[in-house]
Design an enzyme around this catalytic site. Structure first.
Site, PDB file in Angstrom:
ATOM      1  N   SER A  62       7.029   2.374   0.285  1.00 44.36           N
ATOM      2  CA  SER A  62       8.516   1.056  -0.630  1.00 44.36           C
ATOM      3  C   SER A  62       9.522   2.369  -0.375  1.00 44.36           C
ATOM      4  O   SER A  62       9.797   3.458  -1.384  1.00 44.36           O
ATOM      5  CB  SER A  62       7.205   0.780  -1.896  1.00 44.36           C
ATOM      6  OG  SER A  62       6.854  -0.457  -1.370  1.00 44.36           O
TER       7      SER A  62
HETATM    8  N1  SAH Z   1       2.521   1.385  -2.909  1.00 48.99           N
HETATM    9  C1  SAH Z   1       2.072   1.670  -1.577  1.00 48.99           C
HETATM   10  C2  SAH Z   1       2.503   1.143  -0.159  1.00 48.99           C
HETATM   11  C3  SAH Z   1       1.582   0.393   0.451  1.00 48.99           C
HETATM   12  S1  SAH Z   1       2.239  -0.859   1.525  1.00 48.99           S
HETATM   13  C4  SAH Z   1       2.975   3.329  -0.657  1.00 48.99           C
HETATM   14  O1  SAH Z   1       3.525   3.828  -2.144  1.00 48.99           O
HETATM   15  O2  SAH Z   1       2.682   3.357  -0.343  1.00 48.99           O
HETATM   16  C5  SAH Z   1       1.245  -2.356   0.703  1.00 48.99           C
HETATM   17  C6  SAH Z   1       0.155  -1.802   1.112  1.00 48.99           C
HETATM   18  O3  SAH Z   1      -1.246  -3.022   0.760  1.00 48.99           O
HETATM   19  C7  SAH Z   1      -0.568  -1.203   2.810  1.00 48.99           C
HETATM   20  O4  SAH Z   1      -1.128   0.427   3.594  1.00 48.99           O
HETATM   21  C8  SAH Z   1      -1.386  -2.741   3.406  1.00 48.99           C
HETATM   22  O5  SAH Z   1      -2.855  -2.040   3.721  1.00 48.99           O
HETATM   23  C9  SAH Z   1      -2.481  -2.840   1.859  1.00 48.99           C
HETATM   24  N2  SAH Z   1      -3.001  -3.267   1.678  1.00 48.99           N
HETATM   25  C10 SAH Z   1      -2.334  -4.974   2.075  1.00 48.99           C
HETATM   26  N3  SAH Z   1      -3.538  -6.094   1.832  1.00 48.99           N
HETATM   27  C11 SAH Z   1      -3.973  -5.203   0.683  1.00 48.99           C
HETATM   28  C12 SAH Z   1      -5.140  -5.747   0.427  1.00 48.99           C
HETATM   29  N4  SAH Z   1      -5.803  -7.183   0.336  1.00 48.99           N
HETATM   30  N5  SAH Z   1      -5.872  -4.604  -0.373  1.00 48.99           N
HETATM   31  C13 SAH Z   1      -5.573  -3.786  -0.242  1.00 48.99           C
HETATM   32  N6  SAH Z   1      -4.787  -3.752   0.251  1.00 48.99           N
HETATM   33  C14 SAH Z   1      -4.332  -4.014   0.956  1.00 48.99           C
END
Ligand code: SAH
Length: 217
Positions: A62
């Site tokens: 993000s």
């Molecule tokens: N907090 C992260 C942002 C990652 S983007 C950072 O600091 O980099 C969001 C993430 O959510 C992705 O990696 C995606 O694979 C994950 N995601 C999507 N659906 C999900 C679910 N049901 N359970 C766990 N992770 C999930």
């Protein structure tokens, strides 16, 4: 001071402090955590820019300001147990590790979870526990949580997650369509799961929460 430290200090001043983030512990954590090691080497020189970046598997780390806004909304004092859904790069988990007592983070994609785990270990973030799975169910075995942060966009509030909040605890989550969402803060006010305070923190755009209580698997 190395080049990345310089860029990081500038990022906190020009993107975070200047936009009204006041939590001093959070500002310190963002000055401390080396965001550039959470992205591929080829993107390291863009790690402190004012935008999200790709981390592989169609996912993103993000925008720094979004991390700050969501984290500040949890109003952490240091003793909390926090759940993050969507570990992704691990950057948000590392920030939370400096501000709460214990952090639990779930990622759906195993390769991302593995990579995030090694970086968190490298940085000594041992109060972060990670797991691979569908985080839309929450993490029942470790509930309740004082704060829950969902870093992927959901069509609705996943009820199992809301149920895993302590009374007084907050859930920060982007809710809306696949292409745009509203960042919501829901604070649980009593045993009654319907008894929540709902605040709108503004518009946002996240990758999708894929799972049973998300956009379907
Ligand atoms: N907090 C992260 C942002 C990652 S983007 C950072 O600091 O980099 C969001 C993430 O959510 C992705 O990696 C995606 O694979 C994950 N995601 C999507 N659906 C999900 C679910 N049901 N359970 C766990 N992770 C999930």
């Amino acid at each position: 001071m190395d080049i990345y430290t310089k860029q990081r200090m500038k990022m906190v001043d020009s993107q975070i402090r200047s936009r009204g983030i006041r939590d001093e512990r959070l500002l310190k954590a963002m000055e401390l955590i080396p965001r550039h090691i959470f992205v591929d080497e080829g993107l390291a020189d863009q790690a402190y820019n004012d935008n999200p970046l790709p981390i592989g598997e169609g996912q993103t780390i993000s925008q720094p300001y979004m991390v700050a806004l969501m984290t500040e909304a949890l109003e952490l004092k240091g003793g909390e147990k926090v759940l993050e859904i969507g570990t992704g790069s691990g950057y948000q988990s590392a920030i939370l590790s400096k501000l709460a007592d214990r952090v639990f983070s779930i990622e759906k994609i195993a390769s991302l979870a593995g990579r995030a785990r090694s970086i968190l270990d490298l940085l000594g973030c041992f109060n972060v526990l990670t797991r691979v799975g569908d985080g839309s169910y929450g993490w029942r075995g470790e509930a309740p949580f004082d704060g829950i942060i969902v870093t992927a966009g959901a069509p609705d509030i996943p009820m199992p997650i809301l149920e895993q909040l302590t009374i007084g605890g907050s859930l920060v989550i982007p809710v809306g369509s696949l292409s745009s969402q509203t960042l919501l803060r829901l604070t649980r006010l009593s045993e009654d799961i319907e008894d929540v305070k709902r605040e709108d923190l503004g518009g946002c755009r996240f990758v999708s929460l894929i799972g049973e209580y998300g956009w379907g698997s």
